[in-house]
Scaffold this motif. Structure first.
Motif, PDB file in Angstrom:
ATOM      1  N   TYR A  86     -68.193  90.530  -2.780  1.00 20.30           N
ATOM      2  CA  TYR A  86     -68.600  91.807  -3.385  1.00 20.30           C
ATOM      3  C   TYR A  86     -67.420  92.589  -3.968  1.00 20.30           C
ATOM      4  CZ  TYR A  86     -73.129  91.058  -1.230  1.00 20.30           C
ATOM      5  OH  TYR A  86     -74.346  90.548  -0.884  1.00 20.30           O
ATOM      6  N   ILE A  87     -66.231  92.049  -3.882  1.00 21.25           N
ATOM      7  CA  ILE A  87     -65.061  92.761  -4.393  1.00 21.25           C
ATOM      8  C   ILE A  87     -65.163  92.974  -5.903  1.00 21.25           C
ATOM      9  CG2 ILE A  87     -62.572  92.595  -4.779  1.00 21.25           C
ATOM     10  CD1 ILE A  87     -62.377  91.373  -1.962  1.00 21.25           C
ATOM     11  N   ILE A 138     -66.548  86.403  -8.795  1.00 24.01           N
ATOM     12  CA  ILE A 138     -66.385  85.949  -7.403  1.00 24.01           C
ATOM     13  C   ILE A 138     -67.796  85.892  -6.822  1.00 24.01           C
ATOM     14  CG2 ILE A 138     -65.371  86.394  -5.134  1.00 24.01           C
ATOM     15  CD1 ILE A 138     -63.235  88.099  -6.520  1.00 24.01           C
ATOM     16  N   PRO A 139     -68.340  84.699  -6.619  1.00 28.00           N
ATOM     17  CA  PRO A 139     -69.720  84.579  -6.151  1.00 28.00           C
ATOM     18  C   PRO A 139     -69.969  85.362  -4.857  1.00 28.00           C
ATOM     19  CG  PRO A 139     -68.862  82.447  -6.830  1.00 28.00           C
ATOM     20  CD  PRO A 139     -67.707  83.407  -6.832  1.00 28.00           C
ATOM     21  N   ASP A 140     -71.116  86.018  -4.805  1.00 27.11           N
ATOM     22  CA  ASP A 140     -71.441  86.914  -3.695  1.00 27.11           C
ATOM     23  C   ASP A 140     -71.549  86.211  -2.341  1.00 27.11           C
ATOM     24  OD1 ASP A 140     -71.475  88.907  -5.566  1.00 27.11           O
ATOM     25  OD2 ASP A 140     -73.648  89.032  -5.692  1.00 27.11           O
ATOM     26  N   PHE A 141     -71.790  84.927  -2.356  1.00 23.82           N
ATOM     27  CA  PHE A 141     -71.961  84.219  -1.082  1.00 23.82           C
ATOM     28  C   PHE A 141     -70.629  83.928  -0.380  1.00 23.82           C
ATOM     29  CE2 PHE A 141     -71.953  80.939  -4.392  1.00 23.82           C
ATOM     30  CZ  PHE A 141     -70.947  80.107  -3.954  1.00 23.82           C
ATOM     31  N   ILE A 142     -69.506  84.241  -1.007  1.00 23.07           N
ATOM     32  CA  ILE A 142     -68.203  84.023  -0.372  1.00 23.07           C
ATOM     33  C   ILE A 142     -67.943  85.184   0.589  1.00 23.07           C
ATOM     34  CG2 ILE A 142     -65.716  83.798  -0.720  1.00 23.07           C
ATOM     35  CD1 ILE A 142     -66.357  82.591  -3.481  1.00 23.07           C
ATOM     36  N   ALA A 145     -65.456  96.417  -8.048  1.00 18.48           N
ATOM     37  CA  ALA A 145     -64.517  96.715  -9.130  1.00 18.48           C
ATOM     38  C   ALA A 145     -65.268  97.115 -10.401  1.00 18.48           C
ATOM     39  CB  ALA A 145     -63.619  95.516  -9.406  1.00 18.48           C
ATOM     40  N   ILE A 146     -66.302  96.373 -10.730  1.00 18.88           N
ATOM     41  CA  ILE A 146     -67.097  96.693 -11.924  1.00 18.88           C
ATOM     42  C   ILE A 146     -67.753  98.056 -11.774  1.00 18.88           C
ATOM     43  CG2 ILE A 146     -69.198  96.057 -13.200  1.00 18.88           C
ATOM     44  CD1 ILE A 146     -66.743  94.358 -13.957  1.00 18.88           C
ATOM     45  N   PHE A 147     -68.341  98.314 -10.615  1.00 19.16           N
ATOM     46  CA  PHE A 147     -69.000  99.596 -10.378  1.00 19.16           C
ATOM     47  C   PHE A 147     -67.985 100.739 -10.472  1.00 19.16           C
ATOM     48  CE2 PHE A 147     -71.485 102.795  -8.138  1.00 19.16           C
ATOM     49  CZ  PHE A 147     -72.763 102.540  -8.614  1.00 19.16           C
ATOM     50  N   ASP A 151     -81.107  97.271  -2.816  1.00 21.10           N
ATOM     51  CA  ASP A 151     -80.991  96.394  -1.642  1.00 21.10           C
ATOM     52  C   ASP A 151     -79.598  95.779  -1.557  1.00 21.10           C
ATOM     53  OD1 ASP A 151     -83.570  96.880  -0.806  1.00 21.10           O
ATOM     54  OD2 ASP A 151     -84.389  95.008  -1.622  1.00 21.10           O
ATOM     55  N   LYS A 152     -79.102  95.296  -2.680  1.00 23.24           N
ATOM     56  CA  LYS A 152     -77.802  94.643  -2.672  1.00 23.24           C
ATOM     57  C   LYS A 152     -76.693  95.638  -2.326  1.00 23.24           C
ATOM     58  CE  LYS A 152     -75.226  91.159  -5.102  1.00 23.24           C
ATOM     59  NZ  LYS A 152     -75.157  90.297  -6.257  1.00 23.24           N
ATOM     60  N   ILE A 153     -76.775  96.845  -2.898  1.00 24.87           N
ATOM     61  CA  ILE A 153     -75.772  97.865  -2.595  1.00 24.87           C
ATOM     62  C   ILE A 153     -75.833  98.249  -1.123  1.00 24.87           C
ATOM     63  CG2 ILE A 153     -75.192 100.311  -2.961  1.00 24.87           C
ATOM     64  CD1 ILE A 153     -75.815  99.851  -5.943  1.00 24.87           C
ATOM     65  N   ASN A 154     -77.025  98.459  -0.610  1.00 25.83           N
ATOM     66  CA  ASN A 154     -77.179  98.909   0.774  1.00 25.83           C
ATOM     67  C   ASN A 154     -76.875  97.819   1.798  1.00 25.83           C
ATOM     68  OD1 ASN A 154     -77.852 101.631   0.266  1.00 25.83           O
ATOM     69  ND2 ASN A 154     -79.912 101.007  -0.295  1.00 25.83           N
ATOM     70  N   ASN A 155     -77.004  96.556   1.407  1.00 27.61           N
ATOM     71  CA  ASN A 155     -76.763  95.455   2.342  1.00 27.61           C
ATOM     72  C   ASN A 155     -75.347  94.899   2.287  1.00 27.61           C
ATOM     73  OD1 ASN A 155     -79.347  95.498   3.458  1.00 27.61           O
ATOM     74  ND2 ASN A 155     -80.158  94.265   1.781  1.00 27.61           N
ATOM     75  N   SER A 156     -74.550  95.411   1.386  1.00 30.44           N
ATOM     76  CA  SER A 156     -73.164  94.946   1.324  1.00 30.44           C
ATOM     77  C   SER A 156     -72.265  96.043   1.874  1.00 30.44           C
ATOM     78  CB  SER A 156     -72.765  94.631  -0.120  1.00 30.44           C
ATOM     79  OG  SER A 156     -72.608  95.811  -0.859  1.00 30.44           O
ATOM     80  N   GLY A 157     -71.419  95.699   2.765  1.00 32.20           N
ATOM     81  CA  GLY A 157     -70.539  96.679   3.380  1.00 32.20           C
ATOM     82  C   GLY A 157     -69.656  97.416   2.383  1.00 32.20           C
TER      83      GLY A 157
END
Length: 132
Positions: A102-103, A93-97, A107-109, A38-44
């Motif tokens: 998601y940067i 970097i918190p995801d809500f920013i 990077a981790i992925f 869900d997180k991967i698919n919902n983040s641009g």
């Protein structure tokens, strides 16, 4: 804005964190597949990794059930760490920013993919042979 971050996302950070992964972490990552998807698919930024994430989950699952064992622990730990990092909403970097959240996940992925690329190819080859 983020110049004072205590942690720096680089190869050393990634390798250090991967060495902390244990069997329990792998289980948590496995049990969280829907949340990660869900997180991967919902983040641009992470959408382009959706198919690779499915392949990584397949490898993790086949490893856990014992049908695929031609993979080093570092690769399994890398997959688990990458997914657990993506799940953490309060990472470096918190995801809500907006626009930036998601940067670090990306990077981790990306680091993870770079480290396990040949093992992922080997798994895909094995999977194709098995299905043939």
């Amino acid at each position: 804005m983020f110049g004072n971050l205590k942690k720096k996302i680089d190869e050393d950070y990634f390798k250090t964190e991967v060495t902390k992964i244990d069997d329990n972490d792998v289980s948590i990552a496995m049990d969280s597949q829907d949340k990660v998807d869900d997180k991967i698919n919902n983040s641009g930024l992470l959408q382009k990794y959706s198919e690779l994430a499915k392949l990584m989950y397949g490898m993790l699952k086949d490893y856990r059930i014992g049908v695929y064992n031609k993979v080093p622990w570092f690769t399994i730990a890398t997959v688990a760490f990458s997914f657990l990092y993506i799940l953490n909403p309060l990472d470096i970097i918190p995801d809500f920013i907006p626009g930036l959240g998601y940067i670090d996940d990306m990077a981790i992925f990306t680091f993870g993919l770079r480290f396990i690329e040949s093992d992922l190819h080997n798994y895909l080859d094995w999977k194709i042979e098995k299905e043939a």
